[in-house]
Design a protein around this motif. Structure first.
Motif, PDB file in Angstrom:
ATOM      1  N   MET A   1       0.664  -1.235  -0.128  1.00 33.31           N
ATOM      2  CA  MET A   1      -0.007  -0.211   0.129  1.00 33.31           C
ATOM      3  C   MET A   1       0.914   1.293  -0.069  1.00 33.31           C
ATOM      4  SD  MET A   1      -3.184  -1.020  -0.212  1.00 33.31           S
ATOM      5  CE  MET A   1      -3.991   0.476   0.088  1.00 33.31           C
ATOM      6  N   MET A   2       1.948   1.263   0.748  1.00 32.28           N
ATOM      7  CA  MET A   2       2.930   2.412   0.611  1.00 32.28           C
ATOM      8  C   MET A   2       3.839   2.869  -0.408  1.00 32.28           C
ATOM      9  SD  MET A   2       4.811   2.002   4.491  1.00 32.28           S
ATOM     10  CE  MET A   2       5.845   3.181   4.150  1.00 32.28           C
ATOM     11  N   LEU A   3       3.692   1.438  -1.050  1.00 27.67           N
ATOM     12  CA  LEU A   3       4.625   1.822  -2.728  1.00 27.67           C
ATOM     13  C   LEU A   3       3.298   2.210  -3.542  1.00 27.67           C
ATOM     14  CD1 LEU A   3       6.748   1.475  -4.560  1.00 27.67           C
ATOM     15  CD2 LEU A   3       6.161  -1.108  -4.999  1.00 27.67           C
ATOM     16  N   ALA A   4       2.182   1.516  -3.537  1.00 33.14           N
ATOM     17  CA  ALA A   4       0.998   2.003  -4.447  1.00 33.14           C
ATOM     18  C   ALA A   4       1.028   3.616  -4.293  1.00 33.14           C
ATOM     19  CB  ALA A   4      -0.127   1.168  -4.131  1.00 33.14           C
ATOM     20  N   GLY A   5       0.742   3.964  -2.993  1.00 39.00           N
ATOM     21  CA  GLY A   5       0.582   5.442  -2.685  1.00 39.00           C
ATOM     22  C   GLY A   5       1.502   6.338  -3.227  1.00 39.00           C
ATOM     23  N   LYS A   6       2.965   5.954  -3.416  1.00 40.20           N
ATOM     24  CA  LYS A   6       3.761   6.818  -3.798  1.00 40.20           C
ATOM     25  C   LYS A   6       3.659   7.295  -5.147  1.00 40.20           C
ATOM     26  CE  LYS A   6       7.739   5.206  -0.827  1.00 40.20           C
ATOM     27  NZ  LYS A   6       9.062   4.307  -0.851  1.00 40.20           N
ATOM     28  N   VAL A   7       2.893   6.674  -6.020  1.00 42.01           N
ATOM     29  CA  VAL A   7       2.574   7.087  -7.471  1.00 42.01           C
ATOM     30  C   VAL A   7       1.860   8.355  -7.411  1.00 42.01           C
ATOM     31  CG1 VAL A   7       2.447   4.795  -8.206  1.00 42.01           C
ATOM     32  CG2 VAL A   7       0.471   5.789  -7.887  1.00 42.01           C
ATOM     33  N   PHE A   8       1.070   8.759  -6.345  1.00 45.11           N
ATOM     34  CA  PHE A   8       0.665   9.913  -6.273  1.00 45.11           C
ATOM     35  C   PHE A   8       1.396  11.248  -5.876  1.00 45.11           C
ATOM     36  CE2 PHE A   8      -2.562   6.805  -5.428  1.00 45.11           C
ATOM     37  CZ  PHE A   8      -3.457   6.763  -6.347  1.00 45.11           C
TER      38      PHE A   8
END
Length: 501
Positions: free
Chosen positions: A87-94
């Motif tokens: 989830m942390m990596l996915a959130g970094k795209v923003f």
């Protein structure tokens, strides 16, 4: 020329045919291009295709997250159970510009899924380094996933609008005719259970001091309904951690697993055996009026659509309960006005208007069935002396006691009314003349027994006139005149019972 051979113009450059064994990325692009001539692929099918061609490059898992436009939350749609690091990596795209490159931590790649200028999700590819995939492959894969998610989101939104609109409409239509707070509450609990397709739903309502005054469920069975009442009614709502959290949040709470949140012993969650729940506080203009809760005995992921619908139902539910409360209060007020119009304020007995109306109905019923009816008029002897010597407050207490004694001597379907002053009337249904006279004699004797009022003994007598339908008269006015004349004959003789002539 060989049959089936392809004729190419002179000088044409022959592009190498993609070979999945040697160039899986090129083969994947060809496969994705073929999707354009078919219906939009499902997410699971796309995941399978990506695995098929990129597995040889080290791809281990594909995880697809959808982005809720309402609150920006990411929800796993496909792939293995995700971790906090995922989830942390996915959130970094923003944190990078919308057109920027994918984000990688060395073994995983997070791709922002955009279509038509709108971000619809995140694609997480595990097992690949940041330099393994070509940019055109990443772009093509991301576009196909984004297009598929957009199509799914549009269909889900259509279904959500249809479902929520139907739920709200049904709740509004049925709620506007609920004539009591309890009826509205049960209707709301049932509607919530159906809306979220949960195993259980219940609600409670609080008074102005925040104490629970009603607690009931929607289609949960009599045993569980009774248990809710025992466990909750009379308790202070604010003692519940769920209530406090929902009120503080100012809106619904969606809990996926109760092991992560505190609950009240014997409260909604424990009584209904919930593992996951939605708690919706009902807020009126004057403050909280209650809470409705629904949930399941297993953990459950709630969607952004669930959150939106919960907020809508909380607002609609508060309006329905408030409206039912006002209708109930209005009905109670009208009932009280009607009672005042047809009852004596001092004794609480029916008054003259009530007596005359009931007598008209009794005569019509007796006339059509060939039965009798008796009207007794009664006047107290010695009442004026009680008023003059003991005071009007004792006289009022005496009139109240006489009324109670008359009621206690008669049957439940007989009517006792106070006509004014110390004069009463009794309507007897279906007596013969002998029985009517016997009842009058019994009343006369019963009223002579002493009354204990304010520590003192009070004694009075009675004069009673008896008129029979149809023996003495065939309408109410004539019966009243006959019974009144008989009563005054009894009074002139010092009391007792006299029949009409």
């Amino acid at each position: 020329m060989t049959v089936g051979s392809e004729v190419r113009p002179a000088g044409a450059i022959l592009a190498p045919e993609p070979d999945p064994a040697h160039d899986p990325q090129a083969a994947l692009l060809v496969e994705l291009v073929s999707f354009m001539t078919r219906d939009i692929a499902s997410v699971d099918h796309l995941v399978g295709v990506v695995h098929q061609y990129l597995g040889t490059l080290g791809l281990s898992t594909v995880t697809v997250f959808t982005l809720a436009p309402e609150d920006g939350t990411l929800t796993r749609l496909a792939g293995p159970a995700h971790t906090r690091d995922d989830m942390m990596l996915a959130g970094k795209v923003f944190r990078v510009p919308a057109g920027g490159p994918p984000v990688s931590d060395g073994t995983r790649i997070a791709v922002r899924l955009r279509v038509g200028g709108q971000t619809v999700g995140v694609l997480l590819l595990a097992g690949l380094g940041p330099d393994v995939l070509r940019p055109d492959v990443v772009a093509a894969v991301g576009l196909h996933f984004a297009t598929t998610l957009q199509s799914l989101a549009a269909e889900r939104q259509r279904q959500f609008i249809t479902h929520s609109t139907a739920t709200i409409r049904k709740l509004f239509e049925e709620g506007t005719v609920a004539t009591s707070v309890e009826a509205a509450g049960r209707l709301l609990a049932t509607a919530v259970a159906e809306a979220f397709r949960t195993e259980h739903a219940a609600m409670h309502l609080v008074d102005a001091d925040g104490r629970i005054m009603h607690a009931f469920g929607g289609n949960i069975g009599a045993g569980l309904d009774e248990k809710l009442g025992r466990n909750l009614v009379g308790k202070v709502a604010a003692d519940s951690p769920v209530w406090r959290a929902a009120i503080e949040a100012g809106g619904p709470m969606l809990v996926e697993d109760v092991l992560s949140t505190p609950v009240r012993d014997g409260g909604f969650v424990e009584t209904m055996g919930l593992r996951s729940y939605i708690a919706m506080p009902l807020m009126s203009a004057h403050g909280p009026v209650g809470m409705v809760m629904c949930g399941d005995s297993r953990s459950r992921e709630w969607s952004s659509h669930d959150r939106v619908l919960a907020a809508q139902l909380a607002v609609e539910g508060a309006l329905i309960v408030d409206s039912a409360r006002m209708r109930q209060a209005e009905q109670a007020h009208m009932a009280e006005l009607t009672r005042q119009a047809f009852h004596d304020a001092l004794t609480g007995l029916p008054n003259r208007s009530h007596l005359l109306e009931t007598a008209e109905e009794a005569i019509a019923e007796a006339g059509s069935s060939g039965r009798r009816m008796a009207l007794l008029l009664l006047d107290l002897n010695g009442f004026k002396q009680v008023n003059d010597t003991r005071g009007h407050h004792v006289g009022d207490a005496l009139l109240h006691a006489v009324g109670r004694r008359l009621i206690g001597t008669l049957r439940s379907n007989d009517l006792v009314a106070r006509l004014g002053g110390d004069e009463f009337a009794i309507l007897l249904r279906d007596p013969d003349p002998q029985r009517a006279a016997a009842i009058a004699d019994r009343l006369h004797e019963r009223l002579r027994d002493p009354y204990l009022i304010e520590g003192g003994k009070v004694e009075v007598g009675a004069s009673i006139g008896v008129a029979m339908f149809p023996d003495h008269a065939d309408d109410v006015a004539s019966l009243m005149r006959g019974a009144d004349a008989a009563m005054y004959r009894a009074k002139r003789q010092g009391g007792g019972v006299q029949p009409a002539r």
